[in-house]
Design a protein around this motif. Structure first.
Motif, PDB file in Angstrom:
ATOM      1  N   HIS A  43       1.129  -1.658   0.258  1.00 51.67           N
ATOM      2  CA  HIS A  43       0.672   0.079  -0.045  1.00 51.67           C
ATOM      3  C   HIS A  43       1.150   1.314  -0.059  1.00 51.67           C
ATOM      4  N   LEU A  44       2.262   1.335   0.999  1.00 53.61           N
ATOM      5  CA  LEU A  44       2.933   2.442   0.475  1.00 53.61           C
ATOM      6  C   LEU A  44       3.462   2.316  -0.267  1.00 53.61           C
ATOM      7  N   GLN A  45       3.991   1.074  -1.053  1.00 58.87           N
ATOM      8  CA  GLN A  45       4.518   1.809  -2.185  1.00 58.87           C
ATOM      9  C   GLN A  45       3.331   1.797  -3.952  1.00 58.87           C
ATOM     10  N   HIS A  46       2.015   1.857  -3.166  1.00 54.10           N
ATOM     11  CA  HIS A  46       1.059   2.375  -4.314  1.00 54.10           C
ATOM     12  C   HIS A  46       0.749   3.775  -3.955  1.00 54.10           C
ATOM     13  N   GLN A  47       1.172   4.291  -3.078  1.00 54.85           N
ATOM     14  CA  GLN A  47       0.764   5.351  -2.250  1.00 54.85           C
ATOM     15  C   GLN A  47       1.953   6.623  -3.232  1.00 54.85           C
ATOM     16  N   ALA A  48       3.309   6.315  -2.927  1.00 55.10           N
ATOM     17  CA  ALA A  48       4.560   6.556  -3.406  1.00 55.10           C
ATOM     18  C   ALA A  48       4.418   6.496  -4.691  1.00 55.10           C
ATOM     19  N   ASP A  49       4.105   5.484  -6.047  1.00 57.78           N
ATOM     20  CA  ASP A  49       3.952   6.089  -7.345  1.00 57.78           C
ATOM     21  C   ASP A  49       2.188   6.880  -8.067  1.00 57.78           C
ATOM     22  N   ASP A  50       1.783   6.905  -6.651  1.00 61.85           N
ATOM     23  CA  ASP A  50       1.022   7.310  -6.953  1.00 61.85           C
ATOM     24  C   ASP A  50       1.264   9.069  -7.477  1.00 61.85           C
ATOM     25  N   GLU A  51       1.685   8.811  -5.855  1.00 58.08           N
ATOM     26  CA  GLU A  51       2.808  10.489  -5.507  1.00 58.08           C
ATOM     27  C   GLU A  51       3.928  11.216  -6.861  1.00 58.08           C
ATOM     28  N   LEU A  52       4.450   9.681  -7.683  1.00 56.14           N
ATOM     29  CA  LEU A  52       5.557  10.221  -8.450  1.00 56.14           C
ATOM     30  C   LEU A  52       4.558  10.474  -9.716  1.00 56.14           C
ATOM     31  N   HIS A  53       2.999   9.672 -10.060  1.00 56.12           N
ATOM     32  CA  HIS A  53       2.600  10.149 -11.120  1.00 56.12           C
ATOM     33  C   HIS A  53       2.267  10.874 -11.532  1.00 56.12           C
ATOM     34  N   THR A  54       1.612  12.056 -10.610  1.00 55.88           N
ATOM     35  CA  THR A  54       0.988  12.614 -10.177  1.00 55.88           C
ATOM     36  C   THR A  54       1.773  14.226 -10.856  1.00 55.88           C
ATOM     37  N   ARG A  55       2.411  13.442 -10.175  1.00 54.75           N
ATOM     38  CA  ARG A  55       4.234  14.998 -10.141  1.00 54.75           C
ATOM     39  C   ARG A  55       4.550  15.203 -11.751  1.00 54.75           C
ATOM     40  N   ALA A  56       4.671  13.227 -12.368  1.00 53.19           N
ATOM     41  CA  ALA A  56       4.861  13.686 -13.387  1.00 53.19           C
ATOM     42  C   ALA A  56       4.144  14.415 -14.565  1.00 53.19           C
ATOM     43  N   ALA A  57       2.583  14.113 -14.003  1.00 49.22           N
ATOM     44  CA  ALA A  57       1.584  14.044 -15.043  1.00 49.22           C
ATOM     45  C   ALA A  57       1.848  15.706 -15.558  1.00 49.22           C
ATOM     46  N   ALA A  58       2.159  16.223 -14.043  1.00 51.39           N
ATOM     47  CA  ALA A  58       1.934  18.280 -13.888  1.00 51.39           C
ATOM     48  C   ALA A  58       3.281  18.575 -14.436  1.00 51.39           C
ATOM     49  N   VAL A  59       4.587  18.162 -14.510  1.00 52.65           N
ATOM     50  CA  VAL A  59       5.891  18.225 -15.573  1.00 52.65           C
ATOM     51  C   VAL A  59       5.327  18.157 -16.690  1.00 52.65           C
ATOM     52  N   ALA A  60       4.630  16.977 -16.828  1.00 51.82           N
ATOM     53  CA  ALA A  60       4.706  17.074 -18.389  1.00 51.82           C
ATOM     54  C   ALA A  60       3.683  17.910 -19.741  1.00 51.82           C
ATOM     55  N   ALA A  61       3.056  18.425 -18.418  1.00 53.05           N
ATOM     56  CA  ALA A  61       2.070  19.532 -18.917  1.00 53.05           C
ATOM     57  C   ALA A  61       2.538  21.241 -19.687  1.00 53.05           C
ATOM     58  N   THR A  62       3.553  21.483 -18.871  1.00 54.24           N
ATOM     59  CA  THR A  62       4.782  22.166 -18.949  1.00 54.24           C
ATOM     60  C   THR A  62       5.464  21.468 -20.139  1.00 54.24           C
ATOM     61  N   VAL A  63       5.636  20.788 -20.456  1.00 47.66           N
ATOM     62  CA  VAL A  63       6.601  20.301 -22.058  1.00 47.66           C
ATOM     63  C   VAL A  63       6.248  20.788 -23.159  1.00 47.66           C
ATOM     64  N   VAL A  64       5.616  21.315 -23.957  1.00 45.63           N
ATOM     65  CA  VAL A  64       4.906  21.588 -25.324  1.00 45.63           C
ATOM     66  C   VAL A  64       6.560  21.053 -26.687  1.00 45.63           C
ATOM     67  N   THR A  65       5.579  20.555 -27.318  1.00 52.10           N
ATOM     68  CA  THR A  65       6.030  19.705 -28.158  1.00 52.10           C
ATOM     69  C   THR A  65       5.629  19.859 -29.653  1.00 52.10           C
ATOM     70  N   ASP A  66       5.082  21.568 -29.891  1.00 49.15           N
ATOM     71  CA  ASP A  66       4.312  21.635 -30.438  1.00 49.15           C
ATOM     72  C   ASP A  66       6.354  22.828 -32.028  1.00 49.15           C
ATOM     73  N   GLY A  67       6.211  22.460 -33.169  1.00 49.10           N
ATOM     74  CA  GLY A  67       6.614  22.711 -33.513  1.00 49.10           C
ATOM     75  C   GLY A  67       7.739  21.576 -33.843  1.00 49.10           C
TER      76      GLY A  67
END
Length: 453
Positions: A43-67
């Protein structure tokens, strides 16, 4: 090893039951503790993975792939987003944490995650245990974000849960052992009380019974067994007392005779003839004492335990007559049976021991004839032993089966007055009976009744 186990194995039933309960509880606690802590760590590992995925999604929102190229937008609070974050464009590293180098173990692990090209997580063991997850940027031309998280706090929580569960297990096991000993001790208290009562009652020949008190089913069964045991002990005590009384009673007369003969012989000088007569009287009294002892001891052995078996009645009766040898002059012994296949539910030896005293008694008093008749009755076998002697005096009929009693002690016949009581006691031990048939006016007839074989 066996000696060690025997040394430490509890000697009391309460201790053994408590040890069994403690062992069972220990096994159960170990299984539950392992399962619980495994679930907690997952359960603790799943919590850590959820937090990592949330942060990865937030960072991915700042990456622009246009052009034609991949760009990372600068946003407020990017310091927080860039902590332990790696951004890749294809296989090219765009950004990394300031504390990491291009050749550090975490950077190499991030590169391997990106190379897999899928959303996945791994645990990296460097200086500390670190959890890393990768997330491809949607439509990002091979762009991906890798985030990392130190697992030390999670591992600390898991270890705390483990130590807490072990402490709880220890407390539970101690309580289990104490409560089990207490409960078993209280449950066995009636058994201990019954055992003490059984010891006391058997020692003083008490008539108390365990079955007189209402008890649980298990204890009621134990009480029934103890009652049967007490009855057996009382029967043996009564048998021993009766044997002692009969021996003392029967040996008194021959012993008194020996003492009288010795006193009379030593009172004054005697002739050789008187000495021989005294010796003969003493020898006869001693032989009488031996006969009494043998008869009573044989009866005691036979009545203590009757072995099961069956006997063919007619062959046993013929064998008894054949062993008689020369009978009294002019006395004929006749054996008849209504059915040659007649059988009794007792062993051959016991049937002989029952009929033999009756036959000896009949031969002792018969004038010309002794008749033994065997016949079947519903559920039983009847053996009649009759003679044409003087019969039993009416005044003595009530004392026939009392040990040591004889109708006429001075009739010149041997015997200690134990044959008839012996025959009756043996017959009763096999579920039968020996009676005197008073309907015969000439001679005496004794009837043996035994169960069929």
């Amino acid at each position: 090893m066996r000696a060690f186990a025997s040394r430490w194995w509890p000697r009391t039933l309460r201790g053994r039951l408590s040890l069994v309960a403690l062992t069972t509880a220990t096994i159960l606690m170990v299984i539950l503790t392992v399962a619980f802590n495994t679930v907690v760590r997952r359960h603790l590992q799943h919590q850590a993975d959820d937090e990592l995925h949330t942060r990865a999604a937030a960072v991915a929102a700042t990456v622009v792939t246009d052009g034609s190229r991949v760009r990372v937008l600068e946003t407020p609070g990017e310091e927080l987003l860039d902590t332990n974050v790696w951004i890749y464009s294809g296989g090219r590293l765009l950004e990394k944490p300031s504390s990491a180098t291009a050749t550090s173990p975490l950077t190499r692990a991030a590169g391997r995650l990106v190379a897999r090209g899928a959303r996945t997580c791994v645990t990296v063991h460097s200086h500390d245990e670190v959890r890393m997850c990768s997330r491809p940027v949607p439509g990002g031309k091979g762009a991906a974000v890798v985030t990392a998280l130190d697992l030390s706090p999670y591992r600390g929580s898991a270890d705390t849960m483990l130590f807490a569960s072990l402490a709880l297990d220890a407390a539970m096991l101690a309580c289990t052992y104490a409560l089990t000993r207490l409960a078993v001790g209280r449950a066995l208290r009636p058994v201990r009380s019954m055992t003490e009562h059984a010891t006391q009652w058997s020692a003083v020949a008490s008539q108390e019974r365990f079955g007189a008190v209402t008890r649980p089913t298990e204890l009621a069964q134990l009480g029934g067994s103890l009652d049967a045991l007490l009855d057996r002990i009382r029967a043996l005590l009564r048998h021993e007392q009766q044997l002692t009384q009969e021996l003392s009673h029967e040996l008194r007369n021959p012993l008194a005779r020996i003492i009288a003969e010795l006193d009379w012989w030593g009172a004054r000088p005697r002739s050789d003839a008187d000495t021989k007569a005294t010796h003969a009287a003493i020898a006869d009294a001693a032989q009488s004492m031996r006969t009494i002892c043998d008869t009573l001891l044989d009866e005691a052995r036979d009545s203590a335990a009757t072995a099961p078996g069956t006997a063919d009645v007619l062959p046993v009766l013929h064998r008894l007559v054949d062993r008689l040898g020369p009978t009294k002059v002019g006395v004929e012994v006749v054996v008849t049976a209504c059915d040659a296949r007649l059988s009794a539910g007792v062993p051959d030896a016991l049937l002989e021991r029952i009929v033999s005293p009756l036959l000896d008694n009949a031969l002792r008093h018969a004038h010309t004839r002794v008749e033994i008749l065997a016949r079947a009755r519903p559920g039983s076998v009847r053996v009649e032993v009759g003679d044409d002697g003087p019969g039993v005096p009416a005044s003595f009929a009530a004392q026939l089966f009392q040990p040591g009693r004889r109708a006429d002690p001075e009739d010149g016949h041997g015997g200690a007055g134990l044959g008839l009581p012996l025959a009756r006691r043996l017959a009763r031990s096999a579920g039968g009976e020996v009676d005197h048939d008073g309907r015969h006016t000439s001679g005496a007839t004794f009837v043996v009744t035994l169960p069929t074989g």
